[in-house]
Scaffold this motif. Structure first.
Motif, PDB file in Angstrom:
ATOM      1  N   THR A 145       0.882  -1.387  -0.010  1.00 21.10           N
ATOM      2  CA  THR A 145      -0.012   0.083   0.089  1.00 21.10           C
ATOM      3  C   THR A 145       1.030   1.191  -0.109  1.00 21.10           C
ATOM      4  O   THR A 145       1.611   1.444   0.805  1.00 21.10           O
ATOM      5  CB  THR A 145      -0.792   0.149   1.276  1.00 21.10           C
ATOM      6  OG1 THR A 145      -1.586  -1.279   1.247  1.00 21.10           O
ATOM      7  CG2 THR A 145      -1.704   1.257   1.167  1.00 21.10           C
ATOM      8  N   PRO A 146       0.894   1.984  -0.955  1.00 19.93           N
ATOM      9  CA  PRO A 146       1.583   3.530  -1.113  1.00 19.93           C
ATOM     10  C   PRO A 146       1.525   4.099   0.226  1.00 19.93           C
ATOM     11  O   PRO A 146       0.242   4.556   0.757  1.00 19.93           O
ATOM     12  CB  PRO A 146       0.915   4.259  -1.936  1.00 19.93           C
ATOM     13  CG  PRO A 146       0.300   2.985  -3.088  1.00 19.93           C
ATOM     14  CD  PRO A 146      -0.192   2.351  -2.047  1.00 19.93           C
ATOM     15  N   GLN A 147       2.508   4.426   0.800  1.00 23.10           N
ATOM     16  CA  GLN A 147       2.659   5.573   1.951  1.00 23.10           C
ATOM     17  C   GLN A 147       3.386   6.720   1.595  1.00 23.10           C
ATOM     18  O   GLN A 147       4.312   6.656   0.953  1.00 23.10           O
ATOM     19  CB  GLN A 147       3.293   4.939   3.274  1.00 23.10           C
ATOM     20  CG  GLN A 147       2.507   3.538   3.801  1.00 23.10           C
ATOM     21  CD  GLN A 147       2.937   3.209   5.248  1.00 23.10           C
ATOM     22  OE1 GLN A 147       2.567   3.889   6.099  1.00 23.10           O
ATOM     23  NE2 GLN A 147       3.603   2.132   5.176  1.00 23.10           N
ATOM     24  N   ILE A 148       2.550   7.687   2.028  1.00 24.36           N
ATOM     25  CA  ILE A 148       3.233   9.287   1.611  1.00 24.36           C
ATOM     26  C   ILE A 148       3.617   9.946   2.903  1.00 24.36           C
ATOM     27  O   ILE A 148       2.806  10.158   3.502  1.00 24.36           O
ATOM     28  CB  ILE A 148       2.231   9.901   0.440  1.00 24.36           C
ATOM     29  CG1 ILE A 148       1.950   9.042  -0.753  1.00 24.36           C
ATOM     30  CG2 ILE A 148       2.579  11.279   0.293  1.00 24.36           C
ATOM     31  CD1 ILE A 148       1.020   9.366  -1.808  1.00 24.36           C
ATOM     32  N   ALA A 387      -4.216  14.563   2.831  1.00 27.30           N
ATOM     33  CA  ALA A 387      -5.226  13.857   2.140  1.00 27.30           C
ATOM     34  C   ALA A 387      -5.012  14.399   0.497  1.00 27.30           C
ATOM     35  O   ALA A 387      -5.039  13.823  -0.542  1.00 27.30           O
ATOM     36  CB  ALA A 387      -6.417  13.693   2.456  1.00 27.30           C
ATOM     37  N   MET A 388      -4.914  15.740   0.404  1.00 27.81           N
ATOM     38  CA  MET A 388      -5.246  16.421  -0.846  1.00 27.81           C
ATOM     39  C   MET A 388      -3.740  16.285  -1.483  1.00 27.81           C
ATOM     40  O   MET A 388      -3.643  16.159  -2.687  1.00 27.81           O
ATOM     41  CB  MET A 388      -5.314  17.996  -0.490  1.00 27.81           C
ATOM     42  CG  MET A 388      -6.599  18.355  -0.315  1.00 27.81           C
ATOM     43  SD  MET A 388      -6.846  20.288   0.118  1.00 27.81           S
ATOM     44  CE  MET A 388      -6.673  20.725  -1.508  1.00 27.81           C
ATOM     45  N   ASP A 389      -2.695  16.433  -0.724  1.00 28.66           N
ATOM     46  CA  ASP A 389      -1.224  16.040  -1.390  1.00 28.66           C
ATOM     47  C   ASP A 389      -1.336  14.684  -1.547  1.00 28.66           C
ATOM     48  O   ASP A 389      -0.555  14.285  -2.766  1.00 28.66           O
ATOM     49  CB  ASP A 389      -0.185  16.516  -0.346  1.00 28.66           C
ATOM     50  CG  ASP A 389      -0.076  18.045   0.093  1.00 28.66           C
ATOM     51  OD1 ASP A 389      -0.754  18.740  -0.900  1.00 28.66           O
ATOM     52  OD2 ASP A 389       0.494  18.254   0.561  1.00 28.66           O
ATOM     53  N   CYS A 390      -1.854  13.575  -0.986  1.00 27.85           N
ATOM     54  CA  CYS A 390      -1.755  12.333  -1.378  1.00 27.85           C
ATOM     55  C   CYS A 390      -2.501  12.304  -2.655  1.00 27.85           C
ATOM     56  O   CYS A 390      -2.043  11.311  -3.665  1.00 27.85           O
ATOM     57  CB  CYS A 390      -2.356  11.326  -0.521  1.00 27.85           C
ATOM     58  SG  CYS A 390      -1.324  11.106   1.183  1.00 27.85           S
ATOM     59  N   VAL A 391      -3.688  12.658  -2.881  1.00 28.16           N
ATOM     60  CA  VAL A 391      -4.448  12.356  -4.202  1.00 28.16           C
ATOM     61  C   VAL A 391      -3.468  12.983  -5.248  1.00 28.16           C
ATOM     62  O   VAL A 391      -3.389  12.503  -6.428  1.00 28.16           O
ATOM     63  CB  VAL A 391      -5.620  13.008  -4.031  1.00 28.16           C
ATOM     64  CG1 VAL A 391      -6.390  13.077  -5.472  1.00 28.16           C
ATOM     65  CG2 VAL A 391      -6.725  12.363  -3.026  1.00 28.16           C
ATOM     66  N   ALA A 392      -3.074  14.336  -5.068  1.00 25.56           N
ATOM     67  CA  ALA A 392      -2.356  14.901  -6.127  1.00 25.56           C
ATOM     68  C   ALA A 392      -1.013  13.957  -6.525  1.00 25.56           C
ATOM     69  O   ALA A 392      -0.859  14.019  -7.666  1.00 25.56           O
ATOM     70  CB  ALA A 392      -1.842  16.280  -5.820  1.00 25.56           C
TER      71      ALA A 392
END
Length: 397
Positions: A145-148, A387-392
């Motif tokens: 699972t990607p972790q950012i 969350a916004m940065d993850c989506v981007a």
């Protein structure tokens, strides 16, 4: 099937969590329309006063209580599995306090990057270990699972050189001995909110944001860019905080070690855990507790806290060349009306005036009609920015 972003914001005694609908976030630039499915937190980790609090969402239950961070993340993952969330996760975003010289934006994590971030622990000892622990736990539980990581220091990475430097030999700057600034995710959120919160907002407006919580700092911002901040190489510098001393003469630290015989560990404990509001008052690190107290030292601690904030506002106003808006955020900034009143009163020379009634009610706009500077109370939301940065980042991959 709904695709979700899980956000983890882990502190020294708490672990906040939130789940966002990634599809809704991808389709909207409006902060208010981005769907948070639920959010909550474990509090009192490592103490006898542990609790799980759900702040939003329709779930009838909450994760089981936990005594430490490892147990908290395991409890959360078990709870997410029971609610069929894990299979819908497309990424997990983490607040990481210190990115050092390495990161000026969010980054997808791998073992080498975690090791690199672990090496910065001495620069944020109250935060960095607790930021990294959930990353390791999730890597074991949800491999692949990607972790950012999203960094508190990243927002300040483009400050002018003169704002970032210490007056040390220049070669030390190149080695990373510089001002990094912190609370960047909170400042980023406030910047994204300003156009919709302030009528006729000028993107070039000169803004100071006061992030006042257990940790506290100020940031001077113009055109969405950090110009200067009160925190520096570590999250110890600047304003007095709950248990941290804030700015202090480096010579005093040398004296404590050289003349008082204190070890580095003892000095670290003094400056990080025994100072600030707790040390000044001898009562508590909690502002609401001090505001309710009738003890003289409680008021003295509050007075010192407000005095330092007002002084730093003057400094950051000079860095901006003037001031158009002052924004209060975080726990103390959002809820402690007497603190805001004292700070603004001491900054009256800027032509800033409070509406006493609006301030007492914690309204969004608390400046008087004749104030030359807008004064605002805007709740922060670091989890939403993560969350916004993850989506981007996922959209770019």
């Amino acid at each position: 099937m709904m695709k979700n972003i899980l956000v983890i914001n882990s502190g020294s005694s708490s672990l906040k969590f939130a789940l966002f609908d990634a599809g809704a976030m991808s389709n909207s630039d409006n902060m208010d329309q981005q769907v948070c499915v639920f959010r909550g937190q474990f509090s009192g980790l490592g103490t006898e006063r542990t609790a799980v609090i759900m702040h939003a969402g329709n779930h009838a239950t909450a994760p089981a209580e936990a005594n430490d961070h490892q147990a908290a993340i395991m409890s959360l993952l078990d709870w997410l599995g029971q609610h069929n969330v894990l299979e819908r996760l497309i990424a997990v975003g983490h607040r990481v306090v210190h990115g050092g010289m390495h990161y000026d934006c969010a980054t997808r994590l791998d073992p080498d990057k975690v090791t690199l971030l672990d090496a910065l622990t001495s620069l944020a000892p109250l935060h960095q270990p607790y930021s990294l622990a959930p990353i390791r736990a999730l890597d074991e539980r949800l491999p692949g699972t990607p972790q950012i990581a999203c960094f508190d220091t990243a927002f300040h990475a483009k400050q002018p050189l003169e704002a970032r430097q210490f007056a040390l030999p220049y070669a030390m700057y190149d080695r990373g001995f510089q001002r990094y600034g912190f609370h960047g995710l909170s400042y980023d959120y406030i910047c994204r909110c300003l156009p919709s919160m302030i009528p006729n907002y000028d993107p070039q407006a000169r803004v100071i944001v006061a992030h006042l919580g257990n940790g506290a700092s100020l940031c001077a911002i113009q055109a969405g860019q950090s110009i200067a901040s009160t925190m520096g190489f570590t999250a110890l510098e600047g304003l007095p905080m709950g248990t941290r001393c804030g700015a202090i003469d480096a010579g005093l630290v040398l004296h404590l070690i050289g003349e008082e015989g204190m070890t580095v560990a003892e000095v670290s404990k003094l400056l990080y855990k025994e100072s600030g509001l707790l040390g000044l008052s001898g009562i508590s690190s909690d502002m609401q507790t001090l505001l309710r107290s009738d003890k003289p030292r409680a008021q003295q601690a509050i007075d010192h806290y407000c005095y330092r904030i007002a002084r730093e506002i003057g400094s950051l106003t000079a860095a901006l060349g003037g001031l158009d808006h002052l924004v209060f955020t975080a726990g103390v900034g959002e809820h402690a009306a007497p603190v805001r009143d004292s700070v603004v009163h001491q900054c009256g020379w800027l032509g800033i005036r409070l509406d006493a009634s609006a301030n007492q009610l914690n309204q969004i706009c608390i400046s008087a009609a004749d104030s030359e500077v807008g004064v605002w109370v805007i709740p922060t939301d670091e989890e939403r920015v993560i969350a916004m940065d993850c989506v981007a980042m996922i959209d770019m991959e």
